[in-house]
Enzyme design. Structure first.
Site, mmCIF file in Angstrom:
data_model
loop_
_atom_site.group_PDB
_atom_site.id
_atom_site.type_symbol
_atom_site.label_atom_id
_atom_site.label_comp_id
_atom_site.label_asym_id
_atom_site.label_seq_id
_atom_site.Cartn_x
_atom_site.Cartn_y
_atom_site.Cartn_z
ATOM 1 N N HIS A 180 24.018 37.337 31.345
ATOM 2 C CA HIS A 180 22.657 37.339 30.798
ATOM 3 C C HIS A 180 22.166 38.773 30.535
ATOM 4 O O HIS A 180 21.117 39.174 31.017
ATOM 5 C CB HIS A 180 21.698 36.596 31.731
ATOM 6 C CG HIS A 180 20.526 35.995 31.002
ATOM 7 N ND1 HIS A 180 20.035 34.750 31.265
ATOM 8 C CD2 HIS A 180 19.755 36.485 29.992
ATOM 9 C CE1 HIS A 180 19.008 34.489 30.471
ATOM 10 N NE2 HIS A 180 18.819 35.543 29.683
ATOM 11 N N GLU A 214 23.546 29.363 36.042
ATOM 12 C CA GLU A 214 23.700 30.806 36.233
ATOM 13 C C GLU A 214 22.860 31.370 37.367
ATOM 14 O O GLU A 214 23.167 32.443 37.902
ATOM 15 C CB GLU A 214 23.350 31.563 34.941
ATOM 16 C CG GLU A 214 21.859 31.527 34.574
ATOM 17 C CD GLU A 214 21.561 32.297 33.292
ATOM 18 O OE1 GLU A 214 22.288 32.125 32.312
ATOM 19 O OE2 GLU A 214 20.571 33.071 33.292
ATOM 20 N N LYS A 231 13.305 34.933 15.653
ATOM 21 C CA LYS A 231 13.451 36.388 15.611
ATOM 22 C C LYS A 231 14.907 36.830 15.816
ATOM 23 O O LYS A 231 15.420 37.656 15.082
ATOM 24 C CB LYS A 231 12.541 37.016 16.678
ATOM 25 C CG LYS A 231 11.058 36.839 16.350
ATOM 26 C CD LYS A 231 10.160 37.355 17.439
ATOM 27 C CE LYS A 231 10.050 36.471 18.644
ATOM 28 N NZ LYS A 231 9.471 35.118 18.440
ATOM 29 N N SER A 250 21.461 32.034 24.252
ATOM 30 C CA SER A 250 20.105 31.490 24.322
ATOM 31 C C SER A 250 19.768 31.015 25.737
ATOM 32 O O SER A 250 19.177 31.777 26.516
ATOM 33 C CB SER A 250 19.958 30.379 23.299
ATOM 34 O OG SER A 250 18.608 30.137 23.082
ATOM 35 N N ARG A 251 20.158 29.796 26.073
ATOM 36 C CA ARG A 251 19.976 29.301 27.442
ATOM 37 C C ARG A 251 21.173 28.416 27.777
ATOM 38 O O ARG A 251 21.639 27.648 26.940
ATOM 39 C CB ARG A 251 18.685 28.490 27.581
ATOM 40 C CG ARG A 251 17.415 29.342 27.642
ATOM 41 C CD ARG A 251 17.305 30.173 28.933
ATOM 42 N NE ARG A 251 16.089 30.962 28.984
ATOM 43 C CZ ARG A 251 15.961 32.218 28.563
ATOM 44 N NH1 ARG A 251 16.996 32.857 28.042
ATOM 45 N NH2 ARG A 251 14.800 32.851 28.676
ATOM 46 N N PHE A 288 19.493 40.949 26.647
ATOM 47 C CA PHE A 288 18.208 41.668 26.510
ATOM 48 C C PHE A 288 18.297 43.119 26.978
ATOM 49 O O PHE A 288 17.345 43.879 26.817
ATOM 50 C CB PHE A 288 17.142 40.969 27.382
ATOM 51 C CG PHE A 288 17.369 41.197 28.864
ATOM 52 C CD1 PHE A 288 18.354 40.502 29.538
ATOM 53 C CD2 PHE A 288 16.641 42.160 29.555
ATOM 54 C CE1 PHE A 288 18.603 40.740 30.893
ATOM 55 C CE2 PHE A 288 16.866 42.401 30.910
ATOM 56 C CZ PHE A 288 17.861 41.688 31.582
HETATM 57 P P1 NAD Z 1 11.927 32.407 18.440
HETATM 58 O O1 NAD Z 1 10.842 31.568 18.988
HETATM 59 O O2 NAD Z 1 11.564 33.567 17.570
HETATM 60 O O3 NAD Z 1 12.941 31.476 17.606
HETATM 61 C C1 NAD Z 1 13.384 30.230 18.038
HETATM 62 C C2 NAD Z 1 13.702 29.382 16.815
HETATM 63 O O4 NAD Z 1 14.261 28.144 17.254
HETATM 64 C C3 NAD Z 1 12.456 29.048 15.980
HETATM 65 O O5 NAD Z 1 12.703 29.317 14.614
HETATM 66 C C4 NAD Z 1 12.243 27.561 16.226
HETATM 67 O O6 NAD Z 1 11.683 26.886 15.124
HETATM 68 C C5 NAD Z 1 13.677 27.113 16.482
HETATM 69 N N1 NAD Z 1 13.745 25.846 17.186
HETATM 70 C C6 NAD Z 1 12.863 25.307 18.068
HETATM 71 N N2 NAD Z 1 13.298 24.095 18.476
HETATM 72 C C7 NAD Z 1 14.457 23.887 17.833
HETATM 73 C C8 NAD Z 1 15.372 22.807 17.806
HETATM 74 N N3 NAD Z 1 15.147 21.700 18.527
HETATM 75 N N4 NAD Z 1 16.474 22.914 17.045
HETATM 76 C C9 NAD Z 1 16.679 24.031 16.279
HETATM 77 N N5 NAD Z 1 15.840 25.070 16.248
HETATM 78 C C10 NAD Z 1 14.749 24.989 17.012
HETATM 79 O O7 NAD Z 1 12.784 32.861 19.684
HETATM 80 P P2 NAD Z 1 13.781 34.107 19.767
HETATM 81 O O8 NAD Z 1 13.030 35.316 20.199
HETATM 82 O O9 NAD Z 1 14.624 34.152 18.539
HETATM 83 O O10 NAD Z 1 14.660 33.661 21.037
HETATM 84 C C11 NAD Z 1 15.514 32.539 20.986
HETATM 85 C C12 NAD Z 1 15.996 32.219 22.395
HETATM 86 O O11 NAD Z 1 16.838 33.270 22.860
HETATM 87 C C13 NAD Z 1 14.881 32.165 23.456
HETATM 88 O O12 NAD Z 1 14.293 30.877 23.510
HETATM 89 C C14 NAD Z 1 15.604 32.481 24.732
HETATM 90 O O13 NAD Z 1 16.051 31.268 25.312
HETATM 91 C C15 NAD Z 1 16.827 33.267 24.262
HETATM 92 N N6 NAD Z 1 16.821 34.670 24.729
HETATM 93 C C16 NAD Z 1 17.915 35.123 25.396
HETATM 94 C C17 NAD Z 1 17.961 36.442 25.827
HETATM 95 C C18 NAD Z 1 19.163 37.001 26.526
HETATM 96 O O14 NAD Z 1 19.040 38.048 27.180
HETATM 97 N N7 NAD Z 1 20.328 36.400 26.419
HETATM 98 C C19 NAD Z 1 16.857 37.282 25.588
HETATM 99 C C20 NAD Z 1 15.763 36.781 24.892
HETATM 100 C C21 NAD Z 1 15.748 35.469 24.450
#
Ligand code: NAD
Length: 348
Positions: free
Chosen positions: A298, A266, A156, A236-237, A301
């Site tokens: 962080h 963090e 997403k 991401s993380r 969001f």
């Molecule tokens: P999502 O599940 O919609 O998308 C994650 C994508 O990563 C998927 O397409 C999946 O197939 C892919 N994926 C899974 N394993 C993988 C790998 N080994 N190598 C490459 N791609 C891989 O998730 P999202 O909503 O897009 O969120 C992504 C990440 O963002 C979350 O997991 C979270 O850690 C992080 N996040 C951060 C914040 C923030 O405030 N900074 C907020 C929300 C989410």
């Protein structure tokens, strides 16, 4: 009628405000607590069947054991990521729900802000002009137009950033464990192997979840493959990047700039005002010395829309739980294989 009780860990005033507003439609009895959830604080949940946790809470097997002793039956995560929960320990004992999507735009737009800031050095310009220094020496950036961005994880958030990058006229390379070739065709973008993405990208942005496979995905070897001067963005993380290698990459000028909304260690720092304390984490302190590193706490969001969606979805998840029905946002360690969710039931 008894009012259902929820214990909220790790809450800040802005959480309370958003959840109080959303709760006017639900009427739960909410107890807000500023402490992190971990094995030392888990027993505070006694008397609450539901607890609500956030990204830096430690929901490991010991914490889960104590929560179970306290008769907690639902862990409601107010986040999308769930890498901090031992799903195996929870399975069969405590249900876990999350907020799978609340505003992918919020995080993608923050990633775009980090890229633009680092490229055009607006974080430095802000201080210069306020100090009466109108020199632009050292501020030269590059046109985003026709440069190449590599997106790791086209879920997403990754897709929202792809739309933004296409708006800049950038070329997009993507890598995903599960590539969506129809999507790539529709957007006219290319899925490539990770090594090719590293080699060809001027900007790399990480949007995959943290897992065993992605832990330290960015390390000395992957950095070595990147274009010299690459801008690396992680919203991401933290543990997806091996921070020691990142620091070496910055010192070698292999990495031109890094925008980090997350950091490996963090949890002790982010979301807290520690401006009167010294930073005892030498790695974080070193990162903060680089003029070409931008760390945000962080906050990807953190938009009005996202917070409001998080509150409403979390309380809806909890209502579904109390109503006894199917939990559409439940997760468990068996979800990929044998979990009952596929049959329209609770995971166990
Ligand atoms: P999502 O599940 O919609 O998308 C994650 C994508 O990563 C998927 O397409 C999946 O197939 C892919 N994926 C899974 N394993 C993988 C790998 N080994 N190598 C490459 N791609 C891989 O998730 P999202 O909503 O897009 O969120 C992504 C990440 O963002 C979350 O997991 C979270 O850690 C992080 N996040 C951060 C914040 C923030 O405030 N900074 C907020 C929300 C989410």
């Amino acid at each position: 009628m008894t009012v259902s009780k929820i214990f909220f860990y790790d809450t800040k005033p802005y959480d309370q405000q958003a959840f109080d507003e959303a709760n006017s439609n639900f009427g739960f009895d909410i107890k807000y607590c500023p402490a992190h959830l971990n094995a030392n604080t888990a027993s505070l949940s006694a008397g609450y069947p539901v607890i609500c946790a956030f990204v830096n809470d430690t929901v490991d097997s010991e914490t889960i054991r104590i929560l179970k002793e306290c008769h907690v039956t639902l862990i409601a995560l107010r986040s999308a990521g769930y890498n901090n929960v031992d799903l195996k320990a929870a399975y069969g004992n405590i249900h876990v729900v999350r907020v799978p999507a609340y505003s992918p735009h919020a995080v993608a737009e923050h990633a775009a802000a980090l890229i633009l800031t680092l490229n055009r050095k607006t974080h430095k310009a802000y201080y210069r002009t306020r100090d009466g220094n109108f020199s632009i020496n050292g501020f030269m950036g590059f046109d985003m137009y026709q440069k190449t961005i590599g997106i790791v994880g086209t879920g997403k958030i990754g897709r929202c950033l792809i739309d933004i990058a296409l708006g800049f006229g950038m070329n997009v390379l993507a890598y995903d464990k599960f590539p969506d070739l129809d999507y790539a065709k529709e957007k006219n973008i290319q899925y490539v192997a990770l090594s090719e993405l590293y080699q060809r990208s001027d900007v790399i942005s990480l949007h995959c979840p943290l897992s065993k496979e992605t832990h330290h995905l960015i390390n000395a070897e992957s950095i070595r493959q990147m274009k010299k001067g690459v801008i690396l963005i992680n919203t991401s993380r933290g543990k997806i990047i091996e921070t020691g290698s990142l620091i070496q990459g910055l010192k070698d000028k292999q990495i031109g700039a890094a925008g980090l909304d997350v950091y490996e260690e963090e949890s002790e720092y982010f979301f807290e005002d520690l401006s009167s304390e010294m930073i005892s984490d030498d790695v974080l302190a070193r990162l903060l010395t680089f003029p070409n590193v931008l760390i945000t706490s962080h906050q990807g969001f953190f938009t009005k829309e996202a917070i409001s969606n998080i509150a409403t979805t979390t309380l809806t998840n909890i209502k579904e739980f109390f109503d006894g029905g199917f939990l559409k946002n439940e997760i468990c360690y068996q979800c990929d294989s044998t979990c009952l969710k596929k049959e329209g039931k609770r995971c166990f």
